[in-house]
Design an enzyme around this catalytic site. Sequence first.
Site, PDB file in Angstrom:
ATOM      1  N   HIS A  45       5.685  -2.266 -15.092  1.00 35.44           N
ATOM      2  CA  HIS A  45       5.800  -3.281 -14.046  1.00 35.44           C
ATOM      3  C   HIS A  45       4.484  -3.429 -13.284  1.00 35.44           C
ATOM      4  CE1 HIS A  45       8.006  -5.564 -10.868  1.00 35.44           C
ATOM      5  NE2 HIS A  45       7.050  -5.051 -10.106  1.00 35.44           N
ATOM      6  N   GLU A  46       3.940  -2.311 -12.845  1.00 38.78           N
ATOM      7  CA  GLU A  46       2.712  -2.367 -12.047  1.00 38.78           C
ATOM      8  C   GLU A  46       1.511  -2.765 -12.886  1.00 38.78           C
ATOM      9  OE1 GLU A  46       2.767  -2.300  -8.867  1.00 38.78           O
ATOM     10  OE2 GLU A  46       4.913  -1.849  -8.869  1.00 38.78           O
ATOM     11  N   HIS A 101       1.293  -6.506 -13.170  1.00 37.62           N
ATOM     12  CA  HIS A 101       0.636  -7.103 -12.003  1.00 37.62           C
ATOM     13  C   HIS A 101      -0.886  -7.009 -12.137  1.00 37.62           C
ATOM     14  CE1 HIS A 101       4.174  -7.944  -9.692  1.00 37.62           C
ATOM     15  NE2 HIS A 101       4.541  -6.681  -9.588  1.00 37.62           N
TER      16      HIS A 101
END
Length: 223
Positions: free
Chosen positions: A22-23, A26
């Site tokens: 997820h990170e 980003h």
Amino acid sequence: MLETILDYISIFLALMLVLPLHEFAHAFVAVKCGDFTPKAYNRYTLNPFAHFDVLGIISFVLVGFGWAKPVPINPSNFRHYKRGCFLTSIAGVIANYLLAFLIIPLFVLSVLYVPEFGYFTYVLQSALGYVYVLSLTFTVFNLIPVYPLDGFRAVDVFCKKRGKFYWFLKTKGRLVLLILFALSFFADVTGLWFLDIFGMFMNLCVDFIGYPILKFWGLIFNG
């Protein structure tokens, strides 16, 4: 007791895939949009320990949803400000949803073809199952339009009118989330399930967005 310990191990292994992906999503999109801040802070990586937030991990274990350390981003570096902000905001939830989609065939194959090796097989299959559930949970959770979640950042890009409700969500967002977490934990400890309004909402949304995934793979494997 042993089964509980094995479940915690499975959850932790699943988080080591769900959260960093997820990170990293980003960070990856931010860099592609022109901002190299994630690289400067060593967050352009899939190393889970670079992204873990201790309190967020504890929250995941206790109430089933939590968070990682936000990737530092400087939107002023984006070549196209609004586009960069929006794409960066939704990158994490898209990555998690795709992970949930791709993990299902791996889970099915592990059930069909991985030999029985006692605890190893149990942890493997449990971890794959948790990857699916936690990926969808993280997707739903981060789409909530409350600061500092991704949903708020995505909406904020196009929000022109910023009245009292907007500022409430931005300034009191963390407090709102903390109260919801505490209420879910209290409901779980006391057995007063009807108090876990947030948990029921999350489960409903997870089932809803997970239905197309299960339907698709159900057709494939049943065929």
